[in-house]
Motif scaffolding. Structure first.
Motif, PDB file in Angstrom:
ATOM      1  N   PRO A  14      -5.951   3.658 -14.315  1.00 48.19           N
ATOM      2  CA  PRO A  14      -5.774   4.618 -12.920  1.00 48.19           C
ATOM      3  C   PRO A  14      -4.806   5.383 -12.676  1.00 48.19           C
ATOM      4  O   PRO A  14      -4.777   5.761 -11.741  1.00 48.19           O
ATOM      5  N   LEU A  15      -3.728   5.157 -13.168  1.00 48.79           N
ATOM      6  CA  LEU A  15      -2.606   6.313 -12.723  1.00 48.79           C
ATOM      7  C   LEU A  15      -2.242   7.682 -13.738  1.00 48.79           C
ATOM      8  O   LEU A  15      -1.698   8.174 -13.378  1.00 48.79           O
ATOM      9  N   ARG A  16      -3.827   7.038 -14.408  1.00 50.65           N
ATOM     10  CA  ARG A  16      -3.572   8.676 -15.388  1.00 50.65           C
ATOM     11  C   ARG A  16      -3.686  10.174 -14.258  1.00 50.65           C
ATOM     12  O   ARG A  16      -4.006  11.385 -14.988  1.00 50.65           O
ATOM     13  N   LYS A  17      -4.849   9.264 -13.713  1.00 49.22           N
ATOM     14  CA  LYS A  17      -5.919  10.372 -12.812  1.00 49.22           C
ATOM     15  C   LYS A  17      -5.396  10.326 -11.304  1.00 49.22           C
ATOM     16  O   LYS A  17      -5.629   8.929 -10.791  1.00 49.22           O
ATOM     17  N   ARG A  18      -4.741  10.584 -10.397  1.00 48.56           N
ATOM     18  CA  ARG A  18      -4.601  10.971  -8.822  1.00 48.56           C
ATOM     19  C   ARG A  18      -4.988  11.226  -8.045  1.00 48.56           C
ATOM     20  O   ARG A  18      -5.194  11.412  -6.644  1.00 48.56           O
ATOM     21  N   LYS A  19      -6.559  11.746  -8.589  1.00 48.72           N
ATOM     22  CA  LYS A  19      -7.564  12.960  -7.397  1.00 48.72           C
ATOM     23  C   LYS A  19      -8.599  12.129  -7.200  1.00 48.72           C
ATOM     24  O   LYS A  19      -8.536  11.124  -7.534  1.00 48.72           O
ATOM     25  N   ASN A  20      -8.874  12.376  -5.881  1.00 49.50           N
ATOM     26  CA  ASN A  20      -9.970  11.408  -4.901  1.00 49.50           C
ATOM     27  C   ASN A  20      -9.278  10.294  -5.236  1.00 49.50           C
ATOM     28  O   ASN A  20     -10.338   8.966  -5.574  1.00 49.50           O
ATOM     29  N   LEU A  21      -8.339   9.742  -4.798  1.00 53.88           N
ATOM     30  CA  LEU A  21      -7.589   8.366  -4.701  1.00 53.88           C
ATOM     31  C   LEU A  21      -8.387   7.478  -3.715  1.00 53.88           C
ATOM     32  O   LEU A  21      -8.133   6.423  -4.390  1.00 53.88           O
ATOM     33  N   GLU A  31      -8.217  -5.899   6.057  1.00 54.95           N
ATOM     34  CA  GLU A  31      -7.708  -7.825   5.987  1.00 54.95           C
ATOM     35  C   GLU A  31      -7.719  -7.698   3.949  1.00 54.95           C
ATOM     36  O   GLU A  31      -8.589  -7.375   3.737  1.00 54.95           O
ATOM     37  N   GLY A  32      -6.747  -7.818   3.535  1.00 58.69           N
ATOM     38  CA  GLY A  32      -6.713  -7.954   1.699  1.00 58.69           C
ATOM     39  C   GLY A  32      -5.754  -7.751   1.088  1.00 58.69           C
ATOM     40  O   GLY A  32      -4.166  -7.273   1.878  1.00 58.69           O
ATOM     41  N   ALA A  33      -5.619  -7.621  -0.104  1.00 63.14           N
ATOM     42  CA  ALA A  33      -4.547  -7.229  -0.927  1.00 63.14           C
ATOM     43  C   ALA A  33      -4.441  -6.205  -1.686  1.00 63.14           C
ATOM     44  O   ALA A  33      -5.886  -5.939  -2.196  1.00 63.14           O
ATOM     45  N   TYR A  34      -3.452  -5.266  -1.585  1.00 70.32           N
ATOM     46  CA  TYR A  34      -3.782  -3.596  -2.170  1.00 70.32           C
ATOM     47  C   TYR A  34      -2.411  -3.746  -3.016  1.00 70.32           C
ATOM     48  O   TYR A  34      -1.494  -4.431  -3.058  1.00 70.32           O
ATOM     49  N   PHE A  35      -2.856  -2.682  -4.527  1.00 71.76           N
ATOM     50  CA  PHE A  35      -1.557  -2.946  -4.907  1.00 71.76           C
ATOM     51  C   PHE A  35      -1.226  -1.315  -5.128  1.00 71.76           C
ATOM     52  O   PHE A  35      -1.916  -0.435  -5.223  1.00 71.76           O
ATOM     53  N   ILE A  36      -0.271  -1.064  -4.479  1.00 76.19           N
ATOM     54  CA  ILE A  36      -0.213   0.154  -4.550  1.00 76.19           C
ATOM     55  C   ILE A  36       1.251   1.214  -5.365  1.00 76.19           C
ATOM     56  O   ILE A  36       2.361  -0.142  -6.304  1.00 76.19           O
ATOM     57  N   THR A  37       0.937   1.963  -5.618  1.00 78.59           N
ATOM     58  CA  THR A  37       2.183   2.932  -6.550  1.00 78.59           C
ATOM     59  C   THR A  37       3.105   4.410  -5.930  1.00 78.59           C
ATOM     60  O   THR A  37       2.104   4.652  -5.264  1.00 78.59           O
ATOM     61  N   VAL A  38       4.403   4.342  -5.781  1.00 85.00           N
ATOM     62  CA  VAL A  38       4.738   5.439  -4.689  1.00 85.00           C
ATOM     63  C   VAL A  38       5.902   6.088  -5.367  1.00 85.00           C
ATOM     64  O   VAL A  38       6.216   5.351  -6.327  1.00 85.00           O
ATOM     65  N   TYR A 161      -0.425   8.674  -2.678  1.00 83.05           N
ATOM     66  CA  TYR A 161       0.386   7.307  -3.843  1.00 83.05           C
ATOM     67  C   TYR A 161      -0.626   7.104  -4.268  1.00 83.05           C
ATOM     68  O   TYR A 161      -1.814   7.809  -4.249  1.00 83.05           O
ATOM     69  N   PHE A 162      -0.929   6.106  -5.216  1.00 86.37           N
ATOM     70  CA  PHE A 162      -1.465   5.515  -5.945  1.00 86.37           C
ATOM     71  C   PHE A 162      -1.987   3.194  -4.887  1.00 86.37           C
ATOM     72  O   PHE A 162      -1.371   3.489  -4.649  1.00 86.37           O
ATOM     73  N   LYS A 163      -3.340   3.578  -4.738  1.00 87.25           N
ATOM     74  CA  LYS A 163      -3.478   2.563  -4.048  1.00 87.25           C
ATOM     75  C   LYS A 163      -4.438   1.623  -4.332  1.00 87.25           C
ATOM     76  O   LYS A 163      -6.327   2.618  -5.337  1.00 87.25           O
ATOM     77  N   ARG A 164      -5.414   0.721  -4.439  1.00 89.41           N
ATOM     78  CA  ARG A 164      -6.063  -0.624  -5.421  1.00 89.41           C
ATOM     79  C   ARG A 164      -6.219  -1.756  -4.385  1.00 89.41           C
ATOM     80  O   ARG A 164      -5.185  -2.010  -4.739  1.00 89.41           O
ATOM     81  N   VAL A 165      -7.416  -1.207  -4.827  1.00 89.04           N
ATOM     82  CA  VAL A 165      -8.013  -2.948  -3.707  1.00 89.04           C
ATOM     83  C   VAL A 165      -8.285  -3.904  -4.979  1.00 89.04           C
ATOM     84  O   VAL A 165      -8.611  -4.109  -5.558  1.00 89.04           O
TER      85      VAL A 165
END
Length: 203
Positions: A14-21, A31-38, A161-165
């Motif tokens: 998921p970190l190789r491509k940052r388009k259409n994040l 509500e929920g959990a999110y993985f974030i990379t800045v 930034y990268f975000k993932r559910v």
């Protein structure tokens, strides 16, 4: 090559491509959990160095850590889980909403979570929902303000930034493991400016 980071549903890093994040029509305030990379601008290592597989923060890195830990102060509906400040990026897991055990979270299975790995006071009150974007924006502003006042750096962060559910307990475990092991695997990290310069690294 995947160096321990959980892959997305298509088996891609998921970190190789940052388009259409953003996921189409997904509500990033629910509500929920999110993985974030800045990440920093141009992968500049502003926050310290990895020494013998351990992250050693400089003054800027300590401020980044403090700003991240203070996110729940500014967003009382948010709780923090595992996170790490690296030389040029930050990884962290954020919970939105009344997530004491994530029961009822729309993007998370109703399982009780294990103890966060950073020994942060784990307060998770409910509150007016804000988006992940507003949370990250506030964090970025706090760090940038300090950097401009105390260093010669004015452009700190990449625009996006990268975000993932995080959708289930197993995925949460994998993401926590990846974050905890990030300093040990810095030499293999695609965010490491020296990564492509080392001939023993293969993409």
């Amino acid at each position: 090559m995947n160096h321990g980071l959980p892959e997305d549903g298509n088996g891609k890093h998921p970190l190789r491509k940052r388009k259409n994040l953003r996921l189409a029509e997904y509500d990033y305030a629910q509500e929920g959990a999110y993985f974030i990379t800045v990440c920093t601008q141009d992968k500049k290592c502003l926050f310290g160095d990895v020494v013998d597989t351990a992250m050693v923060l400089n003054d800027a890195g300590e401020m980044v850590k403090r700003c991240w830990q203070e996110i729940p102060v500014h967003f009382p509906h948010v709780a923090l889980d595992c996170f790490v400040v690296m030389p040029n990026h930050v990884h962290g897991i954020v919970f939105i909403g009344d997530a004491s055990d994530i029961v009822g979270a729309k993007n998370f299975s109703p399982l009780r979570l294990s103890k966060p790995c950073n020994n942060i006071q784990n307060q998770r009150p409910s509150g007016t929902s804000k988006t992940i974007g507003s949370i990250v924006r506030g964090f970025k502003i706090g760090v940038t303000k300090w950097m401009r006042q105390n260093t010669s750096t004015h452009k700190v962060w990449q625009r996006n930034y990268f975000k993932r559910v995080v959708r289930h307990e197993r995925e949460l475990h994998d993401v926590r493991t990846y974050i905890a092991n990030n300093p040990m695997k810095w030499a293999l990290d695609h965010e490491n400016p020296d990564y492509t310069q080392n001939p023993q690294h293969t993409p």
